[in-house]
Design an enzyme around this catalytic site. Structure first.
Site, PDB file in Angstrom:
ATOM      1  CB  CYS A  27      -1.376   0.175   1.422  1.00 21.59           C
ATOM      2  SG  CYS A  27      -0.141   0.303   2.706  1.00 21.59           S
ATOM      3  CB  ALA A  28       0.190   4.681   0.980  1.00 21.39           C
TER       4      ALA A  28
END
Length: 470
Positions: A27-28
Site C-alpha cells: 500500500c502507501a
C-alpha cells in the site's frame, strides 16, 4: 538500478522463505504479506533491517512498515526474490483464509465503507464550515453571523449545501454501489438501486421521522408506503447484498444469449420491491435500535462510564480492524439525531495516540534513526491516521500505547459529559474540530488539550523510568 537487493533478500529469509509466502502486495507505506504460517516470521530480525520501521499482523496479513519508498522496495523485492506480486485486492482475498468468520465480516464492511470515506470526510468538513459561517454570531456585538452580513457568504453557504446533501442525503447510492463493487457484480445496478431508495418521488426520511404521513403505491390488493431512506445505512447495505446474490443466481440460471436482459431484470426489480416492502422497514428499525442504544449509553447517567470505556478501547479496536463498525453507527446517529457524539471521541483517541508518539520524539530526541519513524507517525496521527503511530512506535514500547488510551479515556469523558456533538464524520485528528457543532467547539478544544497533555506527560514519566538511560 535496484537499491534494496540486500534488504529484500534479508526480508525474504526472515519471513520464512519463498515457500511461506502465499501473496504479497503493498500500500502507501507497507509491504503486505499473506503467509502460510505467521509463526515462521522472525519479527525481531525483520525490524532490525535498516529500511523497516515496524511490523504488525492485521486482517490476516503480515505487514511490514517501510515508508514512502515502499513501491521501490516492493519492485526490488519481487525482482530479486522471484516472489510473484499480486494486487492489493487479491492479497486481501487471500488473507481471508487466515481470518475467523467475525474478522471476515468486519473486513467486508471495512471494504464497503473505505471508498466512501473521502466523500464523507469532505462532507463533514463542508457541514462544519457551513455551521461556522452560518451559526456562530461573530458580528454586530454577537447578534449576527457571517451569512447575515455578507451576501457572498450567504450564497456560499447555500451553494455548499448542494455538496453536503449529495454526500449525506444520497449516501445509500454510494453504499449500494460500494457493495456491488466489493462483491464483483454489476455496479450500475447498484447505483440504480440506491437511487430508488432516495428518489424525490418518495417522502423524505427526515419528514417520516417528523411524523408526516407517506403516500402509497396502491396495487389494489396491497399498498406500499412511498418512503425514502435518505442517509440510512442498514437498509442500503441489506438491499445491496440482496441485489448481489439475486444477480449471481440469475446469472447462473440464465442462458448466455439472453443474460444481458434476464440478469438485470430478475436481479433489480425483485430487489427494489423487497427493499421497499421488507428490507427498508426492517433495516430502518435495526438502525434505529442501534443508534438509540448508543445514544442512550452516551446520554444516560452512566454516559461518562460508556465514554471512558469507549475512549480507552478505541485504539485497540483499530488494531483488530473492528473500528470500521463505528462508521455505520456514526452515520446512523447522524440520520436519527442530526449529529454524532461518538465521532468526537474517535478524533480524541487519534490525537491522544499522536501525543504519546510526540513524547517519544522528546524522549528519543538524540536518536536520529528513531525520529525518522516517530516524527512522521506523530504528524500522521494528528491528521487522523494512527496506524504508523500504533504499530511503528506505541505498541513497540507498550507504555506510550497505554498512556494514549488513558488520555483518550479522560478526554472522552469530558467530551460526552459536555454534550459535544459533531455534524458528521470528519478528519479524525486535530483538524476534526472543523466538524464539531459550533456550540460544542469550546469544550471539544478543552478535551483536545487533555488528549494532548495527559498522554504526553504520562509517556514522559513512564519513559524516564523504563528507558533509564534518558
Amino acid at each position: 538500478m535496484a537499491k534494496y537487493i540486500k534488504e529484500a533478500k534479508e526480508l525474504l529469509e526472515f519471513i520464512g522463505g519463498k515457500e511461506n509466502v502465499k501473496a504479497v502486495s503493498h500500500c502507501a507505506t507497507r509491504m503486505r504479506f499473506v503467509l502460510k504460517d505467521d509463526l515462521l516470521a522472525n519479527k525481531d530480525n525483520i525490524e532490525k533491517i535498516k529500511i523497516v520501521k515496524g511490523t504488525f499482523t492485521q486482517a490476516g496479513q503480515f505487514q511490514v512498515i517501510v515508508g514512502n519508498n515502499v513501491s521501490d522496495f516492493y519492485n526490488d523485492f519481487v525482482q530479486v526474490t522471484g516472489v510473484d506480486g499480486v494486487s492489493k485486492d487479491s492479497a486481501k482475498d487471500a488473507a481471508k483464509s487466515n481470518m475467523t468468520f467475525i474478522q471476515r465480516v468486519m473486513a467486508n464492511l471495512a471494504e464497503i465503507f473505505a471508498p466512501l470515506i473521502p466523500a464523507i470526510i469532505v462532507g463533514g468538513l463542508i457541514l462544519g464550515f457551513r455551521n461556522i459561517i452560518g451559526d456562530i454570531k461573530f458580528f454586530e456585538d454577537g447578534t449576527k453571523s457571517l451569512i447575515e452580513v455578507s451576501q457572498f457568504w450567504a450564497g456560499t453557504h447555500s451553494f455548499l449545501w448542494l455538496i453536503g446533501e449529495a454526500i449525506f442525503h444520497f449516501l445509500p447510492v454510494g453504499i449500494t454501489w460500494a457493495v456491488t463493487r466489493k462483491m464483483g457484480t454489476t455496479q450500475i445496478l447498484g447505483i440504480v438501486l440506491g437511487i430508488t431508495l432516495v428518489s424525490p418521488q418518495l417522502l423524505n426520511a427526515y419528514s417520516v421521522a417528523g411524523g408526516d404521513v407517506a403516500p402509497v403505491w396502491d396495487f389494489g390488493f396491497a399498498k406500499i408506503n412511498m418512503i425514502g431512506y435518505q442517509a440510512q445505512v442498514i437498509p442500503a447495505i441489506l438491499a445491496g447484498f440482496v441485489l448481489v446474490y439475486l444477480e449471481r443466481l440469475a446469472r447462473k440460471i440464465s442462458p448466455p444469449s439472453i443474460s444481458m436482459i434476464m440478469v438485470p431484470f430478475f436481479a433489480l426489480i425483485p430487489t427494489v420491491i423487497l427493499a421497499h416492502v421488507v428490507l427498508g422497514p426492517v433495516g430502518w428499525v435495526i438502525g434505529s435500535w442501534i443508534s438509540k442504544v448508543v445514544y442512550m449509553g452516551l446520554t444516560s447517567t452512566f454516559g461518562w462510564l460508556f465514554a471512558g470505556v469507549f475512549g480507552f478501547a478505541y485504539a485497540p479496536l483499530v488494531i483488530t480492524g473492528l473500528h470500521h463498525m463505528t462508521n455505520a453507527i456514526d452515520l446512523q446517529l447522524m440520520a436519527e439525531f442530526g449529529g454524532t457524539s461518538l465521532w468526537p471521541m474517535i478524533a480524541l483517541s487519534n490525537i491522544a495516540q499522536g501525543s504519546a508518539v510526540l513524547a517519544m520524539v522528546y524522549l528519543n530526541r538524540k536518536n536520529e534513526e528513531e525520529k525518522q519513524v516517530s516524527i512522521p507517525a506523530c504528524i500522521s496521527a494528528y491528521l487522523g491516521v494512527t496506524e504508523p503511530a500504533l504499530f511503528g512506535i506505541n505498541l513497540k514500547y507498550g507504555f506510550p500505547f497505554i498512556s494514549g488510551m488513558i488520555g483518550s479515556s479522560i478526554a472522552a469523558i469530558i467530551s460526552v459529559a459536555s454534550n459535544v456533538m459533531a455534524n458528521s464524520i470528519g478528519i479524525g485528528g486535530i483538524p476534526g474540530i472543523l466538524s464539531i457543532k459550533p456550540s460544542s467547539m469550546l469544550m471539544f478544544t478543552v478535551a483536545m488539550v487533555v488528549a494532548i497533555v495527559v498522554p504526553f506527560v504520562l509517556t514522559v514519566i513512564l519513559g524516564k523510568k523504563k528507558l533509564g538511560n534518558i
